[in-house]
Design an enzyme around this catalytic site. Sequence first.
Site: not given
Length: 420
Positions: A221-224
């Site tokens: 995933g990512n931090r958004s």
Amino acid sequence: MADSTSGPGAAAEPPRRVVLGVSGGIAAYKAAELLRRLTESGHDVTVVPTEAALRFVGEPTWAALSHNPVATDVWTAAEQVPHVRLGRQADLVVVAPATADLLAKAAHGMADDLLTNTLLTARCPVLFAPAMHTEMWQHPATVANVATLRGRGAVVLDPASGRLTGSDTGQGRLPEPAEIARLAELLLRRPDALPGDLAGRRVLITAGGTREALDPVRFLGNRSSGRQGFELAAVAAARGARVTLVAANVELPGPAGSELIPVGSAEELRTATHAAAKDADVVVMTAAVADFRPAAPAEFKIKKTDAVPASIELTGNPDILAELVQARSAGRLGVAVIVGFAAETGDRHADVLSHGRAKLARKGCDLLVVNAVSEGRAFGREDNAAVILAADGSETDIPLGPKSVLAAALCDAITALLPG
Ligand code: C5P
């Protein structure tokens, strides 16, 4: 949700005059909380309930919470000509809940009580928060009345979906009072964010970050956080847009007036985005879409006792933004404005803006919002700094500030590109 339009410091703003119209629906009790929020923000609120609203919540409640006299008809304190004074002096009129009957009267310019008179004399932004049963909201008469009001520049929120008064569920619930209050603040504090300049426009926004499954419980995933996209949805709705918000793994309440479509992976986001783009005038891709996904996610959870995978094979995800641009070039999509976001860090080859310009050219979208994301900036925070790059070469610098301010500036840039 990040509330960059209220909170500490709000009381320092000059008090604004707000008329809170309440029409006769069961959701009138929720307007009491909205009233409390508006007065706590320092505004001078006059409540104008209809006769029917008073059957749900009585006059003493409105008077006590607003610290102002309450009138329903045009005859009380007639020497002050209240039906003209209230509308003329108001900085904002909010009608919550707005019933089907109230919307019909407003659309047809009827004026048989103080609220409907006030709606005719008001020259300030008007925000309607409808609440009614699904059938009433979907009835062609209501649909036409809402279209008329939106066409005149009023902001008419779409009701939220969920449990209704009886045991039934569907679209028709009053949006959360906190969300209505937040839109009210936006309309009060951003006089340049003209309500109505996106009236009737369909704006599709993607937000959040996609998750690409490694196995049924793990993902890449990512931090958004989705904050910027949600702020944009709130601002676009406040300016009259019909907003569809495709949200990937966002843990924020849905902004009032937006149709929320939750998704998980890039593939789900792609399907939802292509479907919603068919009717959209504007698409804004704020979502952080994973560029790669595990090529063969495990069907069952990978156990600790299994051999540690030596590597994870990845495969590329399609670039949805580029697909939208291609579909438009091929005449398969009628979207007028396509906007991308780029979270960039400079590197040894080029600085953030050079990367941004190259990306705008590569993606072929109309606007690209470039964020510098090094040193913890942008992700998950409530403020943001950016440069809006346009395909015609122009650049708009947005200094560090609330994400709602960047959202309003982006709406300005979008509005300028929309055909009349
Ligand atoms: O190339 P990059 O990922 O930096 O581009 C970012 C922009 O492209 C964002 O607007 C993002 O929503 C969009 N994007 C996309 N599909 C992908 C990757 C990014 O639509 N697979």
